[in-house]
Every structure is written in structure tokens, then in C-alpha cells.
Design a protein around this motif. Structure first.
Motif, short mmCIF file in Angstrom:
data_model
loop_
_atom_site.label_atom_id
_atom_site.label_comp_id
_atom_site.label_asym_id
_atom_site.label_seq_id
_atom_site.Cartn_x
_atom_site.Cartn_y
_atom_site.Cartn_z
N ILE A 10 0.83 -1.20 0.00
CA ILE A 10 0.00 0.00 0.00
C ILE A 10 0.87 1.26 0.00
N SER A 11 1.94 1.24 0.80
CA SER A 11 2.80 2.41 0.93
C SER A 11 3.43 2.81 -0.40
N GLU A 12 3.73 1.82 -1.25
CA GLU A 12 4.32 2.12 -2.56
C GLU A 12 3.32 2.84 -3.46
N ALA A 13 2.04 2.47 -3.36
CA ALA A 13 1.01 3.16 -4.14
C ALA A 13 0.82 4.59 -3.65
N LEU A 14 0.91 4.79 -2.32
CA LEU A 14 0.78 6.14 -1.78
C LEU A 14 1.94 7.03 -2.23
N GLU A 15 3.14 6.46 -2.30
CA GLU A 15 4.31 7.24 -2.71
C GLU A 15 4.19 7.74 -4.15
N MET A 16 3.35 7.09 -4.95
CA MET A 16 3.17 7.50 -6.35
C MET A 16 2.21 8.67 -6.51
N GLN A 17 1.52 9.04 -5.41
CA GLN A 17 0.54 10.12 -5.49
C GLN A 17 1.20 11.47 -5.25
N ASN A 74 -3.04 -5.49 3.40
CA ASN A 74 -2.56 -6.14 2.18
C ASN A 74 -3.25 -5.51 0.98
N LYS A 75 -2.49 -5.18 -0.04
CA LYS A 75 -3.05 -4.45 -1.18
C LYS A 75 -4.14 -5.25 -1.90
N ASN A 76 -4.05 -6.58 -1.88
CA ASN A 76 -5.05 -7.41 -2.56
C ASN A 76 -6.37 -7.45 -1.80
N ALA A 77 -6.40 -6.95 -0.56
CA ALA A 77 -7.63 -6.91 0.22
C ALA A 77 -8.35 -5.58 0.09
N VAL A 78 -7.80 -4.64 -0.68
CA VAL A 78 -8.36 -3.28 -0.78
C VAL A 78 -9.35 -3.20 -1.94
N GLU A 79 -10.54 -2.71 -1.67
CA GLU A 79 -11.50 -2.43 -2.72
C GLU A 79 -11.29 -1.03 -3.29
N GLU A 80 -11.01 -0.08 -2.40
CA GLU A 80 -10.72 1.29 -2.84
C GLU A 80 -9.92 2.01 -1.77
N MET A 81 -8.99 2.84 -2.21
CA MET A 81 -8.22 3.69 -1.30
C MET A 81 -8.27 5.12 -1.80
N GLN A 82 -8.52 6.05 -0.88
CA GLN A 82 -8.55 7.47 -1.21
C GLN A 82 -7.48 8.20 -0.42
N LEU A 83 -6.76 9.07 -1.12
CA LEU A 83 -5.82 9.98 -0.47
C LEU A 83 -6.39 11.39 -0.61
N ILE A 84 -6.92 11.92 0.50
CA ILE A 84 -7.55 13.24 0.50
C ILE A 84 -6.56 14.23 1.09
N SER A 85 -6.12 15.16 0.28
CA SER A 85 -5.03 16.04 0.69
C SER A 85 -5.46 17.47 0.99
#
Length: 416
Positions: free
Chosen positions: A146-153, A191-202
């Protein structure tokens, strides 16, 4: 009844309401007659695979609430008109997906038209700076965490969001805050495979997400369904680089040094009522940084300088002759008896003071993750969800000062 008793009764009726983070989305739209353009009253709108639906009002408008995030199929039906089925309608947490229908008069009985929805470039109801990552995005992104996906935002760097401090980001999972009050991080890493949706609200987030200054990471995990299913994956590998002057021992390849096993199953215990989702993962991550075990934590090292001003390190207890010579230089010719006593004590306490020169990982982690989620539908508009997550990690953080004494580095543990 006097006023005192009246106020006592009123106070007992006050109910404290807990505010939860958003975990569902909304679909709204209008249904019209394709030939006349008139609004259609009483047209039934259904979401396939669920008990959710609505009927249009006098203006042909409708809306459906409490929809789990993800892609769904929406169907519009009315007697005398062809049924239209729109697939790939994307539902996002706290947002409204606009789905309009134009129904034509039914020519052939039972005729159904299927339309694939297109994702709009602009969400009109998106009032905050938000990045949305769906489960399909996770499958396409070259990330394992998950952290790697956040770093891409945009704006998110190593736990810091838009210049804010690390502890100013709030983390939510399935509507429940999981921010660690000690360091501001997250209590568990999903675990990233258990995520349906993730939002980064900044920025400009709603009041429901309290106790956050820089932003919000809102994660919704997958629910079970009536259909039994599951998946499993395994991978292993190692790092490869030509820069062995920077990354010690990187030219030695071991394809099992990093290994990952994970899987999940889902289904229903009581059809249309009680659902389950189970996810598990084991990963051993070697890391890119290694050290060489030249010394041990208890090694006592002296620096020897020869006549040409070359400096060499020497481990006390590894060479009796050299030890005796160095001690004689320091204490004089009468030091032999004293040295024998000290050397005997050294040998009994640490019989093997020197390292074995083996290469040792110094940036590794070993993780055991488990998740169980149960969902019980009380009605089409309400659910009870129970989720238990265990995230147990042993790890080390690389420290260059211990490059030749890797056993001296702390082994840490995080159990959420």
C-alpha cells in the motif's frame, strides 16, 4: 411534574452519535423516454447482484445510497419499454456516480440493451483534492505494498503530505480510525489485494474525518459476495546490480531471498444475508543492503600502527601472539603474567571474538498478515460489519555504522 424532573428526563434521552469515515458511495440520475424526452415516473432501477434499488419520482429522478465501492451493473426496467443494462459503473466512496437512462418502446418482448459506462473526466461533486485508487488499479500498478502506491501520489512523500509532518495524516480502514497515537503512523498495514478502494484526501476534507491536519488515507476493504471465489499468488526473487561497490554482495544471486505467499477466499454463509472474506499473507523481504560480519557485538578492537604509518584493526582475543605483543608495548616487559590472566578471562567469556566474514541482510523484514471480515445485511440500507486484522512484522532498519558488525543492530517488532 416539576421543571427539575423534566430536564432530568430530557438529559437521559440525549444520544451520542459516533461519526465514522465514509465507506460507501451513491448512484443518482434521471430516466427519460427516448422518443419524447419526457421524464418517466415509477421506473425501477436495480443494482445487479444486490438488493439495492430505487424508483424514479415525478421528475424521473432517482438515487441509491449505501453502495460499496467498485464497479457495478445498473439496470433500468419499466413495462412497455426495453430494459437497459449499464455495466462498469464505477462507484467511489463519498462520491456520486451519475447514471442516466433513455428508454425506448419495447419492440420485441424481453429485449434488453447493454451499455458500457464511460468514466467521466471530471467529478462535479469532488470538492476536495482526492486521489482514488481502486482494486483494479492495484492490479495494474507495479507495487506490492500500500505504501508504494501512496508514494506514487502527488504531494505524498515518506508519510508526509504536502509539506506537513508525518503525524498529521489520519488513517482510516472501513470507517474506523487506525492512526497510531504514538508516532502518527498506521496501526496496521493492509494487504493491497484486500483493498476495494483507497482514497488519499489532501485538502478540504469533511468534518467526519476529524483529528487530521495534512490529509486522510481512507481504505475500504473487500466484502464477501454470494459467489464463492478466491485467489492465490506466490513470487520470489533477488536484487541485481552492477554497483557492488555501493551495495555489498549484490552480485550474489539467491532467487529465494525474497519470498511471498498470499491468498484469499470469499463467499456467503447465508445467501443474501451473511458474507465472509478471508485474506492471509506471509512475506520475507531481504532488502538491498547487506553487511559483512567481520566483528561481533562483544568484539574489542585495537588499532595497530606499523612503521610505515599504516593503521590496522585487531580484535583482542583472536591472536595470542599479537595480543601479547600489543599489551607488552602498553604495560612494559612485566605484563606477561597480567596478560595471561586477562586473556584467560576473555577466552572464557567470548571464546570466538572475531566474526565469520559472512554477508548478512541489514534491511530485512518478515511479515505475517491475516484478515477476517464478516458482513451481515440487516436490510437493503443497513449492514453490520465485523473485521479483525493481525499484522505482525519483525524487521531491521539499515544503519551504515554497523556495516561490519551487523549483529549489533536492533531487531524490531510491530504487532497491530
Amino acid at each position: 411534574m416539576n421543571m427539575k424532573n423534566y430536564f432530568s428526563i430530557v438529559l437521559t434521552l440525549i444520544i451520542a452519535q459516533t461519526v465514522f469515515g465514509g465507506i460507501t458511495g451513491k448512484i443518482a440520475g434521471q430516466v427519460i423516454d427516448a422518443e419524447t424526452g419526457d421524464a418517466m415516473i415509477g421506473c425501477n432501477i436495480l443494482i445487479e447482484g444486490t438488493s439495492l434499488g430505487a424508483a424514479t419520482d415525478f421528475d424521473g429522478n432517482y438515487y441509491i445510497l449505501n453502495i460499496p465501492p467498485g464497479k457495478v451493473a445498473v439496470k433500468a426496467m419499466m413495462i412497455g419499454y426495453s430494459t437497459i443494462r449499464m455495466t462498469d459503473v464505477e462507484v467511489a466512496v463519498d462520491l456520486t456516480s451519475q447514471v442516466d437512462f433513455a428508454l425506448s418502446t419495447e419492440v420485441i418482448e424481453g429485449q434488453e440493451i447493454t451499455v458500457v459506462a464511460e468514466k467521466k473526466m471530471i467529478n462535479k461533486d469532488l470538492t476536495a483534492s482526492t486521489a482514488i485508487i481502486s482494486s483494479e488499479d492495484f492490479e495494474l500498478l507495479p507495487v506490492t505494498e500500500i505504501s508504494e502506491a501512496l508514494e506514487m501520489q502527488a504531494g505524498y512523500v515518506d508519510g508526509h503530505l504536502r509539506g506537513g509532518r508525518k503525524g498529521e495524516v489520519a488513517y482510516w480502514i472501513d470507517g474506523v480510525p487506525v492512526t497510531d497515537v504514538y508516532d502518527g503512523g498506521t496501526v496496521v498495514e493492509i494487504n493491497k489485494n484486500a483493498v476495494e478502494e483507497m482514497q488519499l484526501i489532501s485538502g478540504a476534507f469533511n468534518a467526519e474525518y476529524g483529528q487530521a491536519m495534512s490529509g486522510i488515507v481512507n481504505i475500504v476493504t473487500k466484502d464477501g459476495s454470494n459467489d464463492f471465489g478466491g485467489n492465490a499468488s506466490i513470487y520470489s526473487g533477488d536484487f541485481v546490480s552492477q554497483h557492488n561497490d555501493i551495495f555489498m554482495n549484490v552480485d550474489e544471486i539467491d532467487m529465494l531471498s525474497t519470498r511471498n505467499i498470499e491468498g484469499s477466499i470469499e463467499g456467503s454463509i447465508i445467501r443474501d444475508k451473511l458474507f465472509y472474506y478471508i485474506n492471509g499473507r506471509y512475506i520475507h523481504y531481504k532488502g538491498i543492503y547487506e553487511g559483512q560480519r567481520r566483528y561481533k557485538p562483544h568484539s574489542l578492537v585495537l588499532i595497530d600502527q606499523d612503521t610505515s604509518l599504516n593503521y590496522q584493526t585487531h580484535i583482542v582475543g583472536s591472536d595470542w601472539v599479537k595480543d601479547s605483543s600489543l599489551v607488552s608495548e602498553i604495560l612494559g616487559p612485566n605484563a606477561a603474567a597480567y596478560f595471561d590472566t586477562v586473556y584467560a578471562l576473555l577466552q572464557s567469556a567470548h571464546p570466538d571474538p572475531a566474526g565469520d566474514n559472512e554477508y548478512v541482510p541489514m534491511d530485512w523484514n518478515e511479515k505475517l498478515y491475516g484478515q477476517l471480515k464478516l458482513v451481515y445485511k440487516l436490510s437493503p440500507l443497513s449492514k453490520i460489519k465485523y473485521t479483525i486484522i493481525n499484522d505482525n512484522v519483525d524487521y531491521q532498519e539499515y544503519d551504515r555504522a554497523y556495516k561490519y558488525n551487523p549483529d549489533g543492530i536492533l531487531t524490531r517488532n510491530r504487532n497491530g
